[in-house]
Design an enzyme around this catalytic site. Sequence first.
Site, PDB file in Angstrom:
ATOM      1  N   ARG A  82       2.078   1.156  15.295  1.00  0.00           N
ATOM      2  CA  ARG A  82       1.772   1.186  13.802  1.00  0.00           C
ATOM      3  C   ARG A  82       2.021  -0.335  13.311  1.00  0.00           C
ATOM      4  NH1 ARG A  82       5.627   4.975  10.542  1.00  0.00           N
ATOM      5  NH2 ARG A  82       4.590   4.012   8.632  1.00  0.00           N
ATOM      6  N   HIS A 122      13.214  11.978   3.625  1.00  0.00           N
ATOM      7  CA  HIS A 122      12.716  12.987   3.898  1.00  0.00           C
ATOM      8  C   HIS A 122      12.348  14.202   2.908  1.00  0.00           C
ATOM      9  CE1 HIS A 122      10.463  15.688   6.638  1.00  0.00           C
ATOM     10  NE2 HIS A 122      10.863  16.554   5.769  1.00  0.00           N
ATOM     11  N   HIS A 181       0.923  -1.050   0.021  1.00  0.00           N
ATOM     12  CA  HIS A 181       0.118   0.044   0.128  1.00  0.00           C
ATOM     13  C   HIS A 181       0.826   1.395  -0.068  1.00  0.00           C
ATOM     14  CE1 HIS A 181      -3.121   3.033   1.167  1.00  0.00           C
ATOM     15  NE2 HIS A 181      -2.348   3.266   2.150  1.00  0.00           N
ATOM     16  N   TYR A 215       8.976  15.933   0.869  1.00  0.00           N
ATOM     17  CA  TYR A 215       8.379  17.282   0.265  1.00  0.00           C
ATOM     18  C   TYR A 215       8.344  17.198  -1.229  1.00  0.00           C
ATOM     19  CZ  TYR A 215       9.092  18.777   4.736  1.00  0.00           C
ATOM     20  OH  TYR A 215       9.049  19.261   6.061  1.00  0.00           O
ATOM     21  N   HIS A 237      14.881  13.259  11.984  1.00  0.00           N
ATOM     22  CA  HIS A 237      13.687  13.181  12.930  1.00  0.00           C
ATOM     23  C   HIS A 237      12.575  11.969  12.808  1.00  0.00           C
ATOM     24  CE1 HIS A 237      11.786  15.477   9.477  1.00  0.00           C
ATOM     25  NE2 HIS A 237      11.025  14.487   9.589  1.00  0.00           N
ATOM     26  N   HIS A 238      13.170  11.103  11.949  1.00  0.00           N
ATOM     27  CA  HIS A 238      12.549   9.853  11.924  1.00  0.00           C
ATOM     28  C   HIS A 238      12.849   8.792  12.562  1.00  0.00           C
ATOM     29  CE1 HIS A 238      10.144  11.134   8.124  1.00  0.00           C
ATOM     30  NE2 HIS A 238      11.242  11.672   7.905  1.00  0.00           N
ATOM     31  N   SER A 285      13.038   6.301 -13.639  1.00  0.00           N
ATOM     32  CA  SER A 285      11.657   7.208 -14.294  1.00  0.00           C
ATOM     33  C   SER A 285      11.746   8.691 -13.636  1.00  0.00           C
ATOM     34  CB  SER A 285      10.372   6.585 -14.196  1.00  0.00           C
ATOM     35  OG  SER A 285       9.409   7.190 -14.315  1.00  0.00           O
ATOM     36  N   SER A 286      11.726   8.582 -12.534  1.00  0.00           N
ATOM     37  CA  SER A 286      11.608   9.850 -11.706  1.00  0.00           C
ATOM     38  C   SER A 286      12.559  10.945 -11.906  1.00  0.00           C
ATOM     39  CB  SER A 286      11.795   9.874  -9.955  1.00  0.00           C
ATOM     40  OG  SER A 286      10.396   9.050  -9.747  1.00  0.00           O
ATOM     41  N   SER A 322      -1.797  27.131  -5.090  1.00  0.00           N
ATOM     42  CA  SER A 322      -1.550  28.466  -5.334  1.00  0.00           C
ATOM     43  C   SER A 322      -2.119  28.934  -6.661  1.00  0.00           C
ATOM     44  CB  SER A 322      -0.190  28.797  -5.293  1.00  0.00           C
ATOM     45  OG  SER A 322       0.553  28.188  -4.095  1.00  0.00           O
ATOM     46  N   TRP A 364       6.953  -0.027   3.776  1.00  0.00           N
ATOM     47  CA  TRP A 364       7.497   0.946   2.647  1.00  0.00           C
ATOM     48  C   TRP A 364       8.837   1.529   2.949  1.00  0.00           C
ATOM     49  CZ3 TRP A 364       9.004   5.786   1.066  1.00  0.00           C
ATOM     50  CH2 TRP A 364       8.886   6.769   1.689  1.00  0.00           C
ATOM     51  N   THR A 393       6.472  27.137   5.992  1.00  0.00           N
ATOM     52  CA  THR A 393       5.289  26.436   5.830  1.00  0.00           C
ATOM     53  C   THR A 393       4.152  27.274   6.238  1.00  0.00           C
ATOM     54  OG1 THR A 393       6.429  24.258   6.059  1.00  0.00           O
ATOM     55  CG2 THR A 393       4.046  23.941   5.826  1.00  0.00           C
ATOM     56  N   LYS A 446       3.384  30.115   4.099  1.00  0.00           N
ATOM     57  CA  LYS A 446       2.771  29.667   2.784  1.00  0.00           C
ATOM     58  C   LYS A 446       1.130  29.810   3.261  1.00  0.00           C
ATOM     59  CE  LYS A 446       4.361  27.073  -0.319  1.00  0.00           C
ATOM     60  NZ  LYS A 446       4.855  28.038  -1.542  1.00  0.00           N
ATOM     61  N   GLU A 464      11.752  13.307   0.042  1.00  0.00           N
ATOM     62  CA  GLU A 464      10.711  12.585  -0.681  1.00  0.00           C
ATOM     63  C   GLU A 464       9.469  13.002  -0.320  1.00  0.00           C
ATOM     64  OE1 GLU A 464      10.488  10.600  -3.189  1.00  0.00           O
ATOM     65  OE2 GLU A 464       8.436  10.044  -3.082  1.00  0.00           O
ATOM     66  N   ASP A 494       6.613  21.897 -26.258  1.00  0.00           N
ATOM     67  CA  ASP A 494       6.637  20.524 -25.622  1.00  0.00           C
ATOM     68  C   ASP A 494       7.785  20.594 -24.540  1.00  0.00           C
ATOM     69  OD1 ASP A 494       5.339  17.499 -26.977  1.00  0.00           O
ATOM     70  OD2 ASP A 494       6.568  17.491 -25.281  1.00  0.00           O
TER      71      ASP A 494
END
Lengths: 183, 376, 526
Positions: free
Chosen positions: C451, C254, C77, C258, C303-304, C170-171, C269, C142, C329, C332, C256, C106
């Site tokens: 979890r 991390h 998932h 963002y 922080h993880h 790909s990314s 926006s 994951w 943040t 914004k 990722e 293009d």
Amino acid sequence: MAEQQPNTNKPIKPFKLLGVVFGMFCFGFALVPLYDVICDVTGLNGKTGARYEVSEALEVDETRWVTVQFTTSNNADMPWEFVPTDVVLKVRPGEINETFFTAKNTTGQRMTAQAVPSVAPFYAAEYLHKTECFCFNQQVLEAGESIEMPLRFFVDAEIPERVSKLTLSYTLFNLPEVAANSL
Amino acid sequence: MLSKAIPWMRLSIGSFLLFSASVKADWEVNMTPGVTEVSQQVYDLHMIIFWICVAIGAVVFGIMFWSIFAHRKSLGVKPATFHESTLVEIIWTAVPFAILIGMAIPATSALIDAYDTAESEVDIKITGYQWKWHYDYLEEGVGFFSNLSTPADEINNLATKNENYLLEVDEPLVVPINKKIRFLVTANDVIHSWWVPEIAVKKDAIPGFVNEAWTIIPTPGIYRGQCAELCGKDHGFMPIVVEAKTQADYDVWLVDRKEAAAKERELRDKVWTLEGLMERGEKVYATNCAACHNADGSGIPPAFPALKGSAIATGPIEDHIKIVLDGKPGTYMAAFGPQLSPVELAAVITYERNAWGNSKGDFIQPIDIANMQAAE
Amino acid sequence: MSAVLESHGHDHHGPAKGLMRWVYTTNHKDIGTLYLWFSFIMFLVGGSMAMVIRAELFEPGLQIVQPEFFNQMTTMHGLIMVFGAVMPAFVGLANWLIPMMIGAPDMALPRMNNLSFWILPFAFALLLSTLFMDGGAPNFGWTFYAPLSTTYAPSTVTYFIFGVHIMGASSIMGAINIIATILNLRTPQMTLMKMPLFVWTWLITAYLLIAVMPVLAGVVTMMLMDIHFGTSFFSAAGGGDPVLFQHVFWFFGHPEVYIMILPAFGIVSQIIPTFSRKRLFGYTSMVYATSSIAFLSFIVWAHHMFTVGLPLAGELFFMYATMLIAVPTGVKVFNWVATMFKGAMTFETPMLFAVSFVVLFTIGGFSGLMLAIAPVDFQYHDTYFVVAHFHYVLVPGAIFGIFAAVYYWLPKWCGNMYDEKLGKLHFWLSFVGMNLTFFPMHFVGLAGMPRRIPDYALQFADFNQIASVGAFIFGATQWLFLFIVIKAIRNGKKATPEVWDNPEGLEWTIPSPAPYHTFTTPPDVK
């Protein structure tokens, strides 16, 4: 139709971006030795260093004691008996001490093991010096063989006052590929 | 009349409170303040940050909802044209920054406290295994495993779940109150994490490394926690129970434990019958083997082979003993030699060879196992 | 056909005929469409796994699946939603919109664009096929920490690694394309500070991608080497360290997250100003804030890892740096509110999703701030409080952002309006379903539920049941979304070029549907 304006684009060659990609991939791998270097220099993850060469006579600090506890663990695939002779020792900083650990291969075949040390609290690790340790080498034991392994160490006299007790833990790992290759 | 009613009133009010207490626990919305100074500090910090967030949210969302209500085209308003203000940007950068500094100060102080493991009075090594905990009282020579004790029937919905469903163990970690206890946390296989909310201790258990944590528990009681790092299939089934006792009770418990260990050594030396081994073996199997091989020996192939009718359990006893003692590297079958006593080993091997229709009829004595392990 | 003036005469052809059009296309609009449909299919696949998870967690006890399979569901998932739904959807939006927004014909590298897309279905087919292989699909979360994902992994872990490499490639190719397009192909009068914010956020996201996806490639390569080639990056036995895995993974992980939200910031926006009939407040500040967030995202990864046993100084540093991200943040969020304030708002479906984004993402941000406080994180880490946090920033964050974008720009893409009543219904059902699912997770997390468990203690039962009901509502509603999109494409009301009330942006100066080739000559920008 757009008039001829100065082009506000600052062109970039995609090739350069590939350089960033390659660089960051290498950086990922560079993190491995970087991590080790930082841990070595700061002793931050409780890993003790390699064999300590005593270059000059050590000054013993007679004013304080440091309690050193010894404990052993077996990793999952390691069935050997592995016990410390001394569970706790009170030592003077700067004084070389010796203790022993017994390991016995209780299985029916030759096995190779690696003992991995870890110190708690981790900030005490850089003050624990081992002049002789079975963890420097892999241990090969035949079926049923047992061995008494020495550990010679001293606590650095510079160890901060707040550390009055530290625990040295050894985890014993099985190295099956090594054993297989050595046959 | 009233005097007759009072006992009934006491009973009904009492049971109502009890009932509502347990019902209330079901709808618990907040963290526990716990029973230690550190857990209270952590709880207070949590509440401060929470209320600050609520306040900021109230202001920001308040303005927003007001705007949604009042600045709608359908009300005929004309949109304003302002679209920037350096002053405003500076203000709403600086103010949150200042609030953060305010939060960071108590947070730093709480963290420094949580890290202070020095001067401990009791040291306990905690080892995470797949899927149980081992507790080792350094300097006392007492060590034991702590397994989930909730019956499989409750998990499989064949029996009503009891109050401490999934939060109960066969051997809790017993500690004295009012003593500084230092935990040395490590793991046997993969990464686990030892967590007891009421003492606000959570520390990852990393194979090959030892982490530290500490606590001082002022109140006798039972405190329950769970493994907090995914560690394989039974990650949700390896709880923690800490039982804090008065010093006197703890001392009695410690003596009992040492005597129990001595008794186990005595049992090793006596001659056991098949029935005796089967009886003990069934218990050992249920605690240590059934999670993977199932209570009926059917296993979960291919990762966890069946034992019922298996080549090993019905073949030569030497091979069976070897795999139980030494494990099978590269698979989930751990080496149980170091984990179980000779009595437990002899009993479980005997049980596996004779249960579920395996009926080999053979069995092994604990002393023989012990001699095998000691043999040159 | 089109009323647009550009016509380069010689070979003005429309799209090729037949299915092979889609295989060979180098047209950014086609490729955008492919990405979007692919991501929606993946969203439904990942969503079904969530349904299995929530069905099992509906009540205490093991009813529907066994723990081994449950771990495969949670792992897959996560992987599918992150790498198969959210990221490709944003790339699809980038493909459709960026060239039109900057007045380019293009993307800069159209053939690489095609490759970037087509390796994705291959990668995910490979990943999904592991569900049917011996040993089962990846089951280690994951975040695939070692040694659970190395020594103790099922044999399918090698396919997982291969799949991750392909998705990463790909990314990376997509990101290179986007940077090259934005920096090279803007219409001459469009300075960087005149670009729409969606383009800005994607430019910054693309730099994040090329910086950290290679690190992910590095860490899975290290895993591969530990598993198959006898190295010990993550095993203490050979001098390695499982915690090293976490450092390298989260150095990628991390940024990722963002990467998964910045484009949504851009979308919101664009949408809020249109429906407030007021220019975006603080454009410059928004650009700086987004850049600060991107920069800070590189120095907060641990922080993880607050419970891993970091040294005190490290723990404090990461706590402070993480708290700091709240500042840009917050800036914004304030700017969006200031845009709405004293505007003249209407609440069509895109605006509903955008406004709820601001509220609910902020709630996710608050729980994030709470998580940043390291000593308290000892109680939150690896509990449902974390699950609540990241689902609040990802679902009403990234996903609602994507929904908002689709509703906003679909009329431009296909030339027809969607059914506004049905769109609003989709919104309200999603809003209710989402909150019903994830708000209670704050409570059970605080109350002590860890979890990644298939079964739980009795005191967590009530809120879990509510969460499961919410999840079923949310899941079912997404089929309505599919219906709305197809209905719009097939027989929606014709849309004007502007579609909305005086929206800003070059894409609204061309017809709806946008012609196959647009801006073959660079347009003027005032």
